[in-house]
Design an enzyme around this catalytic site. Structure first.
Site, PDB file in Angstrom:
ATOM      1  N   ALA A 176       0.816  -1.215   0.000  1.00 57.28           N
ATOM      2  CA  ALA A 176       0.000   0.000   0.000  1.00 57.28           C
ATOM      3  C   ALA A 176       0.852   1.269   0.000  1.00 57.28           C
ATOM      4  O   ALA A 176       0.441   2.292  -0.546  1.00 57.28           O
ATOM      5  CB  ALA A 176      -0.948  -0.002   1.192  1.00 57.28           C
ATOM      6  N   THR A 177       2.043   1.219   0.599  1.00 57.14           N
ATOM      7  CA  THR A 177       2.899   2.416   0.567  1.00 57.14           C
ATOM      8  C   THR A 177       3.208   2.779  -0.886  1.00 57.14           C
ATOM      9  O   THR A 177       3.061   3.947  -1.300  1.00 57.14           O
ATOM     10  CB  THR A 177       4.215   2.166   1.337  1.00 57.14           C
ATOM     11  OG1 THR A 177       3.896   1.876   2.693  1.00 57.14           O
ATOM     12  CG2 THR A 177       5.140   3.374   1.279  1.00 57.14           C
ATOM     13  N   GLN A 233      -6.448  -0.795   5.286  1.00 56.12           N
ATOM     14  CA  GLN A 233      -7.093  -1.355   6.489  1.00 56.12           C
ATOM     15  C   GLN A 233      -8.572  -1.662   6.257  1.00 56.12           C
ATOM     16  O   GLN A 233      -9.236  -2.169   7.169  1.00 56.12           O
ATOM     17  CB  GLN A 233      -6.979  -0.366   7.667  1.00 56.12           C
ATOM     18  CG  GLN A 233      -5.571  -0.082   8.125  1.00 56.12           C
ATOM     19  CD  GLN A 233      -4.953  -1.228   8.921  1.00 56.12           C
ATOM     20  OE1 GLN A 233      -5.601  -2.226   9.247  1.00 56.12           O
ATOM     21  NE2 GLN A 233      -3.668  -1.102   9.231  1.00 56.12           N
ATOM     22  N   SER A 246      -3.211  -3.789   0.307  1.00 49.94           N
ATOM     23  CA  SER A 246      -1.981  -4.449   0.743  1.00 49.94           C
ATOM     24  C   SER A 246      -2.309  -5.872   1.168  1.00 49.94           C
ATOM     25  O   SER A 246      -3.282  -6.095   1.893  1.00 49.94           O
ATOM     26  CB  SER A 246      -1.416  -3.664   1.929  1.00 49.94           C
ATOM     27  OG  SER A 246      -0.291  -4.324   2.444  1.00 49.94           O
ATOM     28  N   ALA A 247      -1.491  -6.851   0.739  1.00 47.50           N
ATOM     29  CA  ALA A 247      -1.807  -8.256   1.025  1.00 47.50           C
ATOM     30  C   ALA A 247      -1.625  -8.618   2.497  1.00 47.50           C
ATOM     31  O   ALA A 247      -2.386  -9.413   3.041  1.00 47.50           O
ATOM     32  CB  ALA A 247      -0.932  -9.174   0.161  1.00 47.50           C
ATOM     33  N   HIS A 248      -0.600  -8.014   3.150  1.00 46.32           N
ATOM     34  CA  HIS A 248      -0.277  -8.529   4.488  1.00 46.32           C
ATOM     35  C   HIS A 248      -1.254  -8.098   5.575  1.00 46.32           C
ATOM     36  O   HIS A 248      -1.134  -8.512   6.728  1.00 46.32           O
ATOM     37  CB  HIS A 248       1.172  -8.196   4.875  1.00 46.32           C
ATOM     38  CG  HIS A 248       1.431  -6.776   5.276  1.00 46.32           C
ATOM     39  ND1 HIS A 248       1.567  -6.393   6.587  1.00 46.32           N
ATOM     40  CD2 HIS A 248       1.587  -5.649   4.539  1.00 46.32           C
ATOM     41  CE1 HIS A 248       1.818  -5.087   6.641  1.00 46.32           C
ATOM     42  NE2 HIS A 248       1.834  -4.616   5.418  1.00 46.32           N
ATOM     43  N   THR A 285      10.141  -6.831 -12.706  1.00 47.61           N
ATOM     44  CA  THR A 285       9.661  -8.211 -12.831  1.00 47.61           C
ATOM     45  C   THR A 285       8.587  -8.480 -11.788  1.00 47.61           C
ATOM     46  O   THR A 285       8.761  -8.146 -10.609  1.00 47.61           O
ATOM     47  CB  THR A 285      10.839  -9.183 -12.634  1.00 47.61           C
ATOM     48  OG1 THR A 285      11.796  -8.911 -13.644  1.00 47.61           O
ATOM     49  CG2 THR A 285      10.389 -10.630 -12.713  1.00 47.61           C
ATOM     50  N   CYS A 332       4.173   1.983  11.980  1.00 46.31           N
ATOM     51  CA  CYS A 332       5.083   2.961  11.375  1.00 46.31           C
ATOM     52  C   CYS A 332       5.288   4.185  12.236  1.00 46.31           C
ATOM     53  O   CYS A 332       6.205   4.950  12.032  1.00 46.31           O
ATOM     54  CB  CYS A 332       4.567   3.406  10.018  1.00 46.31           C
ATOM     55  SG  CYS A 332       4.275   2.025   8.958  1.00 46.31           S
TER      56      CYS A 332
HETATM   57  C1  LIG Z   1      -3.794   2.734   6.287  1.00 46.69           C
HETATM   58  C2  LIG Z   1      -2.482   2.183   5.827  1.00 46.69           C
HETATM   59  N1  LIG Z   1      -1.959   2.612   4.671  1.00 46.69           N
HETATM   60  C3  LIG Z   1      -0.797   2.152   4.199  1.00 46.69           C
HETATM   61  C4  LIG Z   1      -0.067   1.219   4.901  1.00 46.69           C
HETATM   62  C5  LIG Z   1       1.219   0.716   4.342  1.00 46.69           C
HETATM   63  O1  LIG Z   1       1.017  -0.557   3.780  1.00 46.69           O
HETATM   64  P1  LIG Z   1       2.239  -1.464   3.346  1.00 46.69           P
HETATM   65  O2  LIG Z   1       2.759  -2.062   4.599  1.00 46.69           O
HETATM   66  O3  LIG Z   1       1.608  -2.491   2.442  1.00 46.69           O
HETATM   67  O4  LIG Z   1       3.206  -0.628   2.627  1.00 46.69           O
HETATM   68  C6  LIG Z   1      -0.558   0.747   6.114  1.00 46.69           C
HETATM   69  C7  LIG Z   1       0.217  -0.214   6.922  1.00 46.69           C
HETATM   70  O5  LIG Z   1       0.187  -0.201   8.129  1.00 46.69           O
HETATM   71  C8  LIG Z   1      -1.795   1.238   6.589  1.00 46.69           C
HETATM   72  O6  LIG Z   1      -2.315   0.826   7.739  1.00 46.69           O
END
Ligand SMILES: Cc1ncc(COP(=O)(O)O)c(C=O)c1O
Length: 390
Positions: A75-76, A181, A201-203, A242, A328
């Protein structure tokens, strides 16, 4: 790792679902072709697995066409691609976000200053919800993009995405949603909700770390975007590099299961959170929940225990994994930036403990966690309610 650890930090990351892992495994050792190799069956096989995953992502979020899905590293990256990519493409000079976005959105928007981009951030009300009217009031003639998250990472509040999309549409402004989220936890449909760009985001949904996707609307008008990674032209030139085939297969499967099991799992998770809260209520009334409960994902609880500083409590909880905010931004002595934006003062903002539950959490784990957390909070000065003391 501790055998007796109770993990209650599923908003930070989740374990990979066994079904997801099994689906990914062959792509490490047997089906290891490069999805861009067009000259042999190993490449075709990898490519068809990627396309299958694309359809699974598309289905979860209600996209119409597979080429609206761009695979990324999470997601970042999706947020960077969406926000910087759009602002560069349209030479945008003003972006509106909420003030409670993830640091990857807020820091990114701040970093665009040298490009001449001004950033307005909208504070939520005390319940942690962004008002569509406040977003509308911030619109300027040069506003190029509005970005508001689906679900907040610290307090779990569900934002009025559809109403904010209507505001954006009324003013002809592109609308991005960080759904890291929210996807797989609350129903999202990019068409019904009027979303132009959406990050996942997958994780966060029992898939692997380091893989995600960006939805980019193609109809009725293609959303302009500048690639941020230049190279071999993968992902229709929007995101070179890739393709992470095992990761993408994992993301696809995670989306599939999250969509199919959303209602069932959310009901279980809601019950577990209530169980925890009932155990707290039975022993003290000196707790405060940040953000409203009515518009909140089932798995999130953000709570202050009296005046107990979160850092002290969390450090004392050797066998319970909870957090003081997002992974983070944890460790910030100024307190949670989300709570500060909601109007809590600095001291109050250092009392927030974020707990996040999963359908994998057991009732026994909830009982153990509540006992240990309460015992430690009482030791650190939390008052027991009179009824309990008597
Ligand atoms: C709302 C939100 N956006 C973005 C991210 C970043 O996602 P990623 O870890 O996949 O880069 C997070 C991760 O905690 C998140 O909670």
């Amino acid at each position: 790792m501790l055998d007796n650890l109770v993990y209650l930090d599923y908003n930070a990351s989740t374990p990979v679902d066994e079904r997801v892992l099994q689906g990914m495994m062959p792509f490490f050792t047997q089906r290891y072709g490069n999805a861009s190799s067009k000259s042999h069956c190993m490449g075709w096989d990898a490519s068809s697995a990627v396309e299958q995953a694309r359809l699974q992502v598309l289905t979860l979020i209600g996209a119409k066409s597979p080429d609206e899905i761009i695979f990324t590293s999470g997601a970042t990256e999706s947020n960077n691609l969406a926000i910087r990519g759009v602002l560069e493409a349209v030479n945008g000079k003003h972006v509106i976000t909420s003030a409670i976005e993830h640091p990857c959105v807020l820091n990114l928007c701040q970093s665009l200053k040298p490009m001449g981009v001004q950033h307005t951030s909208i504070r939520p009300d005390k319940s942690g919800v962004i008002s569509p009217a406040a977003v509308e009031a911030a619109i300027r003639p040069d506003t190029a993009l509005i970005s508001v998250m689906a679900v907040n990472h610290e307090i779990g509040t569900i934002q009025p995405i559809r109403e904010i999309a209507e505001v954006a549409k009324r003013h002809g402004i592109l609308f991005h949603v960080d759904a890291a989220q929210g996807a797989g936890k609350v129903p999202l449909n990019v068409h019904k909700d009027g979303i132009d760009l959406l990050s996942i985001s997958a994780h966060k949904i029992y898939g692997p770390k380091g893989v995600g996707a960006l939805y980019r609307r193609k109809t009725p008008k293609e959303t302009p975007i500048n690639p941020q990674m230049i190279g071999g032209g993968q992902e229709r030139g929007i995101r070179s590099g890739t393709l992470n085939v095992p990761g993408i297969v994992g993301l696809g499967l995670a989306c599939h299961h999250a969509g199919a099991e959303m209602a069932h799992n959310q009901a279980i998770i809601h019950g577990l959170r209530e169980r925890f809260l009932n155990r707290v209520r039975a022993e003290t009334d000196q707790f405060h929940i940040h953000g409203c409960m009515e518009r909140r994902v089932a798995g999130n609880l953000n709570i202050a225990f009296g005046e107990v500083p979160a850092e002290k409590l969390i450090n004392a909880l050797k066998t319970i994994a909870v957090s003081g905010g997002s992974a983070c931004s944890s460790g910030q002595s100024k307190g949670s930036p989300v709570l500060r934006a909601m109007g809590y003062d600095q001291t109050e903002a250092t009392r927030a403990v974020r707990m996040s539950f999963s359908h994998l959490t057991t009732e026994k784990e909830v009982d153990i966690a509540s006992r240990i957390i309460l015992d430690n909070a009482f030791r650190l000065g939390l008052e027991q309610s009179r009824a309990h003391c008597a």
